[in-house]
Write a protein that holds these residues in place. Structure first.
Motif, PDB file in Angstrom:
ATOM      1  N   GLN A   1       0.825  -1.212   0.000  1.00 26.70           N
ATOM      2  CA  GLN A   1       0.000   0.000   0.000  1.00 26.70           C
ATOM      3  C   GLN A   1       0.862   1.265   0.000  1.00 26.70           C
ATOM      4  O   GLN A   1       0.495   2.263  -0.619  1.00 26.70           O
ATOM      5  CB  GLN A   1      -0.931  -0.015   1.212  1.00 26.70           C
ATOM      6  N   ASN A   2       1.993   1.216   0.682  1.00 29.64           N
ATOM      7  CA  ASN A   2       2.905   2.358   0.653  1.00 29.64           C
ATOM      8  C   ASN A   2       3.432   2.593  -0.760  1.00 29.64           C
ATOM      9  O   ASN A   2       3.484   3.731  -1.241  1.00 29.64           O
ATOM     10  CB  ASN A   2       4.080   2.124   1.604  1.00 29.64           C
ATOM     11  N   ILE A   3       3.818   1.514  -1.424  1.00 28.49           N
ATOM     12  CA  ILE A   3       4.351   1.638  -2.785  1.00 28.49           C
ATOM     13  C   ILE A   3       3.269   2.128  -3.740  1.00 28.49           C
ATOM     14  O   ILE A   3       3.530   2.902  -4.670  1.00 28.49           O
ATOM     15  CB  ILE A   3       4.927   0.287  -3.253  1.00 28.49           C
ATOM     16  N   ALA A   4       2.037   1.697  -3.507  1.00 29.96           N
ATOM     17  CA  ALA A   4       0.925   2.049  -4.407  1.00 29.96           C
ATOM     18  C   ALA A   4       0.429   3.471  -4.201  1.00 29.96           C
ATOM     19  O   ALA A   4      -0.321   3.988  -5.038  1.00 29.96           O
ATOM     20  CB  ALA A   4      -0.234   1.073  -4.191  1.00 29.96           C
ATOM     21  N   TYR A   5       0.841   4.130  -3.138  1.00 27.69           N
ATOM     22  CA  TYR A   5       0.238   5.411  -2.746  1.00 27.69           C
ATOM     23  C   TYR A   5       0.275   6.438  -3.878  1.00 27.69           C
ATOM     24  O   TYR A   5      -0.741   7.043  -4.236  1.00 27.69           O
ATOM     25  CB  TYR A   5       0.953   5.956  -1.510  1.00 27.69           C
ATOM     26  N   GLY A   6       1.457   6.668  -4.446  1.00 33.20           N
ATOM     27  CA  GLY A   6       1.573   7.671  -5.505  1.00 33.20           C
ATOM     28  C   GLY A   6       0.831   7.281  -6.763  1.00 33.20           C
ATOM     29  O   GLY A   6       0.286   8.140  -7.473  1.00 33.20           O
ATOM     30  N   LEU A   7       0.775   5.994  -7.042  1.00 36.54           N
ATOM     31  CA  LEU A   7       0.062   5.509  -8.230  1.00 36.54           C
ATOM     32  C   LEU A   7      -1.439   5.711  -8.083  1.00 36.54           C
ATOM     33  O   LEU A   7      -2.123   6.113  -9.030  1.00 36.54           O
ATOM     34  CB  LEU A   7       0.380   4.029  -8.453  1.00 36.54           C
ATOM     35  N   GLU A   8      -1.949   5.446  -6.882  1.00 38.25           N
ATOM     36  CA  GLU A   8      -3.385   5.611  -6.648  1.00 38.25           C
ATOM     37  C   GLU A   8      -3.790   7.079  -6.700  1.00 38.25           C
ATOM     38  O   GLU A   8      -4.892   7.426  -7.133  1.00 38.25           O
ATOM     39  CB  GLU A   8      -3.759   4.992  -5.302  1.00 38.25           C
ATOM     40  N   ASN A   9      -2.881   7.957  -6.241  1.00 45.23           N
ATOM     41  CA  ASN A   9      -3.174   9.390  -6.327  1.00 45.23           C
ATOM     42  C   ASN A   9      -3.292   9.860  -7.773  1.00 45.23           C
ATOM     43  O   ASN A   9      -3.939  10.880  -8.047  1.00 45.23           O
ATOM     44  CB  ASN A   9      -2.083  10.199  -5.624  1.00 45.23           C
ATOM     45  N   ARG A  10      -2.688   9.125  -8.671  1.00 45.93           N
ATOM     46  CA  ARG A  10      -2.790   9.460 -10.091  1.00 45.93           C
ATOM     47  C   ARG A  10      -3.988   8.771 -10.750  1.00 45.93           C
ATOM     48  O   ARG A  10      -4.161   8.848 -11.960  1.00 45.93           O
ATOM     49  CB  ARG A  10      -1.492   9.071 -10.809  1.00 45.93           C
ATOM     50  N   ARG A  11      -4.770   8.077  -9.914  1.00 41.69           N
ATOM     51  CA  ARG A  11      -6.019   7.441 -10.361  1.00 41.69           C
ATOM     52  C   ARG A  11      -5.796   6.451 -11.503  1.00 41.69           C
ATOM     53  O   ARG A  11      -6.561   6.378 -12.471  1.00 41.69           O
ATOM     54  CB  ARG A  11      -7.053   8.500 -10.769  1.00 41.69           C
ATOM     55  N   LEU A  12      -4.739   5.668 -11.378  1.00 42.38           N
ATOM     56  CA  LEU A  12      -4.476   4.624 -12.365  1.00 42.38           C
ATOM     57  C   LEU A  12      -5.394   3.427 -12.112  1.00 42.38           C
ATOM     58  O   LEU A  12      -5.841   3.201 -10.977  1.00 42.38           O
ATOM     59  CB  LEU A  12      -3.014   4.187 -12.285  1.00 42.38           C
ATOM     60  N   PRO A  13      -5.690   2.633 -13.123  1.00 51.37           N
ATOM     61  CA  PRO A  13      -6.540   1.443 -12.942  1.00 51.37           C
ATOM     62  C   PRO A  13      -5.936   0.510 -11.904  1.00 51.37           C
ATOM     63  O   PRO A  13      -4.712   0.362 -11.804  1.00 51.37           O
ATOM     64  CB  PRO A  13      -6.547   0.803 -14.333  1.00 51.37           C
ATOM     65  N   ARG A  14      -6.800  -0.146 -11.125  1.00 53.57           N
ATOM     66  CA  ARG A  14      -6.361  -0.996 -10.031  1.00 53.57           C
ATOM     67  C   ARG A  14      -5.406  -2.097 -10.497  1.00 53.57           C
ATOM     68  O   ARG A  14      -4.391  -2.378  -9.854  1.00 53.57           O
ATOM     69  CB  ARG A  14      -7.593  -1.617  -9.359  1.00 53.57           C
TER      70      ARG A  14
END
Length: 371
Positions: A98-111
């Protein structure tokens, strides 16, 4: 950008806190894919410069140009970089994944894309299988790898590292140092790392930027900075250096009188003077690395031989460190440090023993005394 255009340009950056100058007219160019170290003592301005590059501090004067774009006034969110802090700055309530995914999720990339990228990053930093662990369940080295993976997950063109290894113990730090350097070269990401550890800079950097009191005092490859330091400060800060005060002597070759010894020195290494060597009578400082001091066990026919006495012997496992004192008719003491391989010594050396040592001409550096 062309091949000759620097990826990052720091132009005449100054930063004042009240009336105190943290940075004083600093300029630097960084090429694409280069691994550059900002090296210097605490308070020299290296972290302030990194924060200005990241947009976390605003300069008092000057510009930051990244990929030909003036980003000086842009907020961090609009700059293309990843950053890793000394404290890791991981979210304690989020897992490694989840830490690694944080910046990616903020960019609203597909799951699915986020999950694939997280898996790729975990494999890249050697943490596959640790995705469900929380920071408190990871060692310091593992936490640092998660922080590095988080910074790289967004595929930044610039990676900023603020003393990322300083909180680790020596053994883990040495191992991770090699891993980070190999990773940077494999990815080819332009990287700037802040450190006060000269060993880190010498072993990892493409170029080292030595800073002191808010200014850049030397820029060069690790070998250049170590073998040809431009100032006594650089010579003393990067590695160990012997300094012997002396006076330039008259003669057809460049010579320095250090106490009772007359040392021939290479004229091209005399710093800070327009003449090939300093004028006779000028006070100077002669410098030589400990590993360049040669112990003479038998007869000798070389220049720059001085007589010394062993003052202290330190056993450091793989080698001895010898503290030598030059014999001086004036009664003042001049000290030299050198190294000795215990396996190559016929008998142990003890305090008070007399030794003749050779100071090779090519290994000497000479600086004006006032520098």
């Amino acid at each position: 950008m062309t091949a000759t255009t620097p990826y990052l340009q720091i132009r005449n950056i100054s930063k004042y806190f009240s009336k105190t100058a943290a940075l004083d007219d600093v300029s630097l160019e960084v090429r694409e894919g280069e691994f550059v170290f900002l090296l210097g003592p605490s308070g020299c301005g290296k972290t302030t410069l990194l924060r200005i590059i990241a947009g976390l501090e605003e300069p008092t004067a000057g510009q930051v140009i990244q990929a030909r774009v003036d980003v000086t006034k842009l907020p961090p969110s609009r700059r293309d970089f990843g950053i890793v802090f000394q404290s890791y700055a991981l979210f304690p309530n989020l897992t490694a994944a989840q830490n690694i995914a944080y910046g990616l999720e903020n960019r609203r990339l597909p799951r699915a894309q986020v999950q694939a990228r997280v898996g790729e990053m975990l494999q890249l930093v050697g943490l596959t299988g640790y995705e469900a662990r929380y920071p408190a369940q990871l060692s310091g080295g593992q936490q640092q790898r998660v922080a590095l993976a988080r910074a790289l997950a967004i595929s930044p063109s610039l990676l900023l590292l603020d003393e990322p290894l300083s909180a680790l113990d020596a053994r883990v730090r040495a191992r991770l140092r090699l891993e980070v350097a190999a990773l940077q070269r494999r990815l080819g990401v332009t990287t700037i790392m802040v450190t006060h550890d000269q060993e880190e800079a010498l072993t990892m950097a493409d170029r080292v930027v030595v800073m002191n009191r808010g200014r850049i005092v030397q820029v060069g490859s690790p070998r250049e900075v170590y073998r040809a330091p431009s100032t006594p400060f650089v010579a003393d800060f990067v590695g160990l250096m012997n300094f012997l005060p002396g006076v330039m002597a008259a003669g057809r070759v460049a010579q320095v009188r250090c106490g009772g010894a007359l040392l021939q020195v290479p004229a091209e290494y005399v710093r800070g003077h327009p003449a090939p060597f300093l004028a006779p009578g000028s006070e100077v400082m002669v410098a030589i690395r400990p590993e360049d001091v040669r112990i003479l066990h038998n007869g000798f026919d070389v220049t720059n031989v001085v007589d010394t006495k062993v003052h202290e012997v330190e056993f450091l496992g793989a080698f001895h460190r010898l503290h030598l004192r030059l014999s001086q008719p004036t009664g003042c003491s001049l000290d030299l440090t050198t190294y000795l391989d215990p396996g190559g010594q016929a008998k142990p050396l003890h305090k008070g023993e007399e030794l003749s040592v050779h100071l090779p001409v090519h290994a000497l550096r000479v600086y004006p005394a006032q520098s």
